[in-house]
Motif scaffolding. Structure first.
Motif, short mmCIF file in Angstrom:
data_model
loop_
_atom_site.label_atom_id
_atom_site.label_comp_id
_atom_site.label_asym_id
_atom_site.label_seq_id
_atom_site.Cartn_x
_atom_site.Cartn_y
_atom_site.Cartn_z
N VAL A 32 -11.79 0.56 -4.15
CA VAL A 32 -10.51 0.86 -4.76
C VAL A 32 -9.78 1.92 -3.94
O VAL A 32 -10.33 2.99 -3.66
CB VAL A 32 -10.68 1.34 -6.22
CG1 VAL A 32 -9.34 1.74 -6.83
CG2 VAL A 32 -11.34 0.25 -7.06
N GLN A 34 -6.33 2.71 -4.91
CA GLN A 34 -5.61 3.38 -5.99
C GLN A 34 -5.46 2.43 -7.17
O GLN A 34 -5.59 1.22 -7.04
CB GLN A 34 -4.26 3.90 -5.54
CG GLN A 34 -3.26 2.84 -5.14
CD GLN A 34 -1.99 3.48 -4.59
OE1 GLN A 34 -1.99 3.99 -3.49
NE2 GLN A 34 -0.93 3.44 -5.37
N ASN A 35 -5.23 3.02 -8.32
CA ASN A 35 -5.08 2.26 -9.55
C ASN A 35 -4.04 2.98 -10.40
O ASN A 35 -4.38 3.85 -11.19
CB ASN A 35 -6.42 2.16 -10.26
CG ASN A 35 -6.41 1.13 -11.37
OD1 ASN A 35 -5.41 0.48 -11.63
ND2 ASN A 35 -7.54 1.00 -12.04
N ASP A 36 -2.76 2.66 -10.17
CA ASP A 36 -1.66 3.34 -10.84
C ASP A 36 -0.63 2.35 -11.35
O ASP A 36 -0.43 1.29 -10.74
CB ASP A 36 -0.95 4.31 -9.87
CG ASP A 36 -1.84 5.42 -9.39
OD1 ASP A 36 -2.55 6.02 -10.21
OD2 ASP A 36 -1.83 5.69 -8.17
N LYS A 40 -3.85 -2.30 -9.45
CA LYS A 40 -5.01 -1.78 -8.72
C LYS A 40 -4.96 -2.34 -7.30
O LYS A 40 -4.76 -3.54 -7.10
CB LYS A 40 -6.31 -2.20 -9.41
CG LYS A 40 -7.55 -1.72 -8.68
CD LYS A 40 -8.83 -1.87 -9.49
CE LYS A 40 -9.13 -3.27 -9.86
NZ LYS A 40 -10.49 -3.45 -10.41
N GLU A 42 -7.11 -2.64 -3.77
CA GLU A 42 -8.44 -2.53 -3.20
C GLU A 42 -8.42 -3.03 -1.76
O GLU A 42 -7.47 -3.69 -1.34
CB GLU A 42 -9.43 -3.38 -4.00
CG GLU A 42 -9.54 -2.98 -5.46
CD GLU A 42 -10.30 -4.01 -6.26
OE1 GLU A 42 -11.51 -3.83 -6.46
OE2 GLU A 42 -9.65 -5.00 -6.66
N THR A 65 -4.08 -6.23 -7.78
CA THR A 65 -4.35 -6.80 -9.11
C THR A 65 -3.39 -6.18 -10.11
O THR A 65 -3.33 -4.96 -10.25
CB THR A 65 -5.80 -6.52 -9.55
OG1 THR A 65 -6.69 -7.07 -8.57
CG2 THR A 65 -6.09 -7.13 -10.91
N ASN A 66 -2.66 -7.03 -10.81
CA ASN A 66 -1.77 -6.60 -11.89
C ASN A 66 -2.60 -6.54 -13.16
O ASN A 66 -2.99 -7.58 -13.70
CB ASN A 66 -0.60 -7.57 -12.03
CG ASN A 66 0.37 -7.16 -13.11
OD1 ASN A 66 0.17 -6.19 -13.83
ND2 ASN A 66 1.46 -7.91 -13.24
N THR A 67 -2.88 -5.35 -13.64
CA THR A 67 -3.69 -5.19 -14.84
C THR A 67 -2.84 -5.10 -16.10
O THR A 67 -3.37 -4.88 -17.18
CB THR A 67 -4.59 -3.94 -14.73
OG1 THR A 67 -3.76 -2.78 -14.56
CG2 THR A 67 -5.55 -4.06 -13.56
N SER A 107 -4.26 -11.50 -9.62
CA SER A 107 -4.43 -10.76 -8.37
C SER A 107 -4.14 -11.67 -7.20
O SER A 107 -4.20 -12.90 -7.30
CB SER A 107 -5.83 -10.17 -8.28
OG SER A 107 -6.79 -11.19 -8.22
#
Length: 149
Positions: A32, A34-36, A40, A42, A65-67, A107
């Motif tokens: 990873v 960043q995850n903001d 996410k 990676e 990845t769109n969470t 993603s």
């Protein structure tokens, strides 16, 4: 005697396949960055060998990845350092500025041989020849996530 040769060959085959599996597994492990803001980012390094094109390289593949449960546009830039020279460290090279549309909860990732249409891979090094300036580091930066209504 034949049984011991068979057993020896079987043990060798099992150990060899475990060794290859571990190497392949390392090639596919995502880290990873960043995850903001619901996205996410990676990366992973992997060999990208395309014998029919006589291409044997190592690439850094990106995965976005769109969470969230919304459609988003992601803008980002990257820089990369080969040897002692940094490309786009000042952030002004438009060829290193990209936009990606991501559906909710999906993603997109770079893969070997995908022609890099989504700009999700970064050249790291040649595997079949030694070049003086291999990739030392890279950064994904100036990430902006915009929900689309």
């Amino acid at each position: 005697m034949k049984a011991s040769r068979f057993l020896t060959a079987l043990v060798f085959l099992i150990i060899s396949s475990i060794s290859f599996s571990q190497k392949d597994g390392e090639n596919y492990k995502w880290f990873v960055l960043q995850n903001d803001n619901g996205v996410k980012i990676e990366y992973r390094k992997a060999e990208c060998n395309i014998p029919e094109k006589a291409s044997y390289t190592e690439q850094v593949f990106l995965k976005f990845t769109n969470t969230s449960d919304k459609l988003v546009m992601v803008d980002w830039k990257y820089d990369v350092t080969y040897g002692e020279k940094c490309f786009n460290c000042d952030g002004t090279n438009e060829e290193m500025h990209h936009t990606l549309k991501l559906e909710a909860n999906t993603s997109k990732e770079g893969t070997c041989g995908d022609n890099n249409d989504l700009h999700l891979s970064i050249f790291s090094k040649m595997l079949d020849m030694r070049l003086p300036d291999e990739m030392k580091k890279f950064h994904v930066k100036d990430v902006v996530v915009r929900p689309i209504e």
